[in-house]
Design a protein around this motif. Structure first.
Motif, PDB file in Angstrom:
ATOM      1  N   THR A  15      25.286  64.511  92.334  1.00 43.54           N
ATOM      2  CA  THR A  15      26.000  64.501  91.281  1.00 43.54           C
ATOM      3  C   THR A  15      25.523  63.576  90.331  1.00 43.54           C
ATOM      4  N   GLY A  16      25.068  62.274  90.735  1.00 43.39           N
ATOM      5  CA  GLY A  16      24.401  61.334  89.749  1.00 43.39           C
ATOM      6  C   GLY A  16      23.211  61.564  89.286  1.00 43.39           C
ATOM      7  N   VAL A  17      22.532  62.226  90.064  1.00 41.69           N
ATOM      8  CA  VAL A  17      21.081  62.621  89.992  1.00 41.69           C
ATOM      9  C   VAL A  17      21.216  63.697  88.682  1.00 41.69           C
ATOM     10  N   GLU A  18      21.976  65.059  88.784  1.00 42.74           N
ATOM     11  CA  GLU A  18      22.072  65.800  87.990  1.00 42.74           C
ATOM     12  C   GLU A  18      22.591  65.175  86.784  1.00 42.74           C
ATOM     13  N   SER A  19      23.548  64.309  86.759  1.00 38.08           N
ATOM     14  CA  SER A  19      23.980  63.708  85.234  1.00 38.08           C
ATOM     15  C   SER A  19      22.754  63.037  84.719  1.00 38.08           C
ATOM     16  N   ASP A  20      21.876  62.252  85.464  1.00 37.42           N
ATOM     17  CA  ASP A  20      20.836  61.858  84.684  1.00 37.42           C
ATOM     18  C   ASP A  20      19.878  62.791  84.258  1.00 37.42           C
ATOM     19  N   LEU A  21      19.637  63.797  85.013  1.00 38.78           N
ATOM     20  CA  LEU A  21      18.550  64.933  84.540  1.00 38.78           C
ATOM     21  C   LEU A  21      19.039  65.468  83.402  1.00 38.78           C
ATOM     22  N   ASP A  22      20.333  65.578  83.168  1.00 36.51           N
ATOM     23  CA  ASP A  22      20.905  65.947  81.789  1.00 36.51           C
ATOM     24  C   ASP A  22      20.853  65.281  80.758  1.00 36.51           C
ATOM     25  N   LYS A  23      20.687  63.911  81.195  1.00 38.37           N
ATOM     26  CA  LYS A  23      20.546  62.872  79.910  1.00 38.37           C
ATOM     27  C   LYS A  23      19.194  63.099  79.154  1.00 38.37           C
ATOM     28  N   PHE A  24      18.012  63.533  79.825  1.00 40.40           N
ATOM     29  CA  PHE A  24      17.159  63.757  79.253  1.00 40.40           C
ATOM     30  C   PHE A  24      17.119  64.972  78.203  1.00 40.40           C
ATOM     31  N   ASN A  25      18.006  65.591  78.026  1.00 40.79           N
ATOM     32  CA  ASN A  25      18.459  66.778  77.045  1.00 40.79           C
ATOM     33  C   ASN A  25      19.014  66.123  76.025  1.00 40.79           C
ATOM     34  N   THR A  26      19.335  64.739  76.105  1.00 36.51           N
ATOM     35  CA  THR A  26      19.700  64.227  74.763  1.00 36.51           C
ATOM     36  C   THR A  26      18.889  63.094  74.384  1.00 36.51           C
ATOM     37  N   LEU A  27      17.565  62.998  74.585  1.00 37.59           N
ATOM     38  CA  LEU A  27      16.752  62.241  73.861  1.00 37.59           C
ATOM     39  C   LEU A  27      16.763  62.119  72.396  1.00 37.59           C
ATOM     40  N   ASP A  28      16.694  60.834  71.832  1.00 44.47           N
ATOM     41  CA  ASP A  28      16.676  60.580  70.733  1.00 44.47           C
ATOM     42  C   ASP A  28      15.470  61.412  70.033  1.00 44.47           C
ATOM     43  N   TYR A  29      15.611  61.930  68.664  1.00 41.77           N
ATOM     44  CA  TYR A  29      14.472  62.772  68.197  1.00 41.77           C
ATOM     45  C   TYR A  29      13.126  62.043  68.167  1.00 41.77           C
ATOM     46  N   ALA A  30      13.028  60.877  68.039  1.00 41.90           N
ATOM     47  CA  ALA A  30      11.868  60.152  68.154  1.00 41.90           C
ATOM     48  C   ALA A  30      11.005  60.249  69.748  1.00 41.90           C
ATOM     49  N   TYR A  31      12.058  60.631  70.675  1.00 41.11           N
ATOM     50  CA  TYR A  31      11.333  60.197  72.120  1.00 41.11           C
ATOM     51  C   TYR A  31      11.360  61.789  72.585  1.00 41.11           C
ATOM     52  N   GLN A  32      11.728  62.778  71.865  1.00 43.08           N
ATOM     53  CA  GLN A  32      11.577  64.117  72.480  1.00 43.08           C
ATOM     54  C   GLN A  32      10.475  64.788  72.953  1.00 43.08           C
ATOM     55  N   ARG A  33       9.277  64.202  72.468  1.00 43.71           N
ATOM     56  CA  ARG A  33       7.936  64.772  73.201  1.00 43.71           C
ATOM     57  C   ARG A  33       7.365  63.624  74.222  1.00 43.71           C
ATOM     58  N   SER A  34       8.412  62.805  74.640  1.00 47.12           N
ATOM     59  CA  SER A  34       7.924  61.667  75.656  1.00 47.12           C
ATOM     60  C   SER A  34       8.101  62.420  77.194  1.00 47.12           C
ATOM     61  N   THR A  35       7.260  62.056  77.845  1.00 46.39           N
ATOM     62  CA  THR A  35       7.306  62.582  79.501  1.00 46.39           C
ATOM     63  C   THR A  35       8.561  61.981  79.895  1.00 46.39           C
ATOM     64  N   CYS A  36       9.268  62.864  80.643  1.00 51.28           N
ATOM     65  CA  CYS A  36      10.555  62.231  81.581  1.00 51.28           C
ATOM     66  C   CYS A  36      10.319  62.352  82.990  1.00 51.28           C
TER      67      CYS A  36
END
Length: 189
Positions: free
Chosen positions: A100-121
């Motif tokens: 559940t914690g892993v899934e939550s952290d994966l979902d956090k990547f969907n909320t990157l600040d605009y400046a970081y949206q092209r960053s590799t995760c």
């Protein structure tokens, strides 16, 4: 400053985990978890190989400025060349909520600040039980499995990678060193 790519980060994790063998079983029972130790110790290991690598902990890369990524690589580069890393380490306290914690952290990547949206995760997950590793390897995004195991010892290290151009990569899209060893069921205190 020296940049580091995803493959080099993965190889550093493998080397670090191999050198720390014997310590993990003492860490995962620690009340409150051991991700902070991983952040510091893995960062120190990477910097010991090349002190010019630009790596920072707890950086505000998400739209919610109170959320921080565990590691940010290549911070001296433009965000499109930076690598945002989230860590999740199974501990005695979170053993039933690890996935559940892993899934939550994966979902956090969907909320990157605009400046970081092209960053590799990169998501680095470290389970200690074979059952959790099996469940982790079944996690899917974009209709396919995303984790691949890169190390097996006292704990396993598995990574999932998301790029701006290709989304979540399947394990066969990213050649990586294969894990060796057998993850055995730990003796719980």
């Amino acid at each position: 400053m020296t940049t580091i790519n995803v493959d080099q980060f993965g190889r550093a994790v493998i080397d670090w985990a191999g050198r720390r063998g014997g310590q993990f079983a003492s860490n995962w029972p620690v009340k409150g978890g051991w991700e902070g130790w991983i952040q510091v110790d893995l960062t120190a290991h990477i910097l010991s190989a090349d002190s010019a690598i630009d790596i920072l902990r707890e950086q505000p890369v998400f739209a919610n400025s109170r959320q921080r990524c565990d590691l940010l690589l290549n911070t001296n580069q433009m965000p499109a060349h930076q690598i945002v890393v989230e860590l999740k380490a199974q501990s005695f306290d979170n053993r039933d909520r690890f996935i559940t914690g892993v899934e939550s952290d994966l979902d956090k990547f969907n909320t990157l600040d605009y400046a970081y949206q092209r960053s590799t995760c990169v998501m680095l997950a470290m389970p200690f039980s074979p059952e959790s590793l099996a469940e982790l390897l079944g996690v899917e995004r974009s209709g396919h499995r995303i984790f691949q195991t890169i190390f097996i010892g006292e704990v396993a290290c598995a990574v999932a990678i998301r790029t701006a151009d290709h989304g979540w990569l399947s394990p066969n899209q990213v050649p990586a060193p294969q894990a060796t060893g057998v993850l055995t069921t730990p003796v719980l205190p």
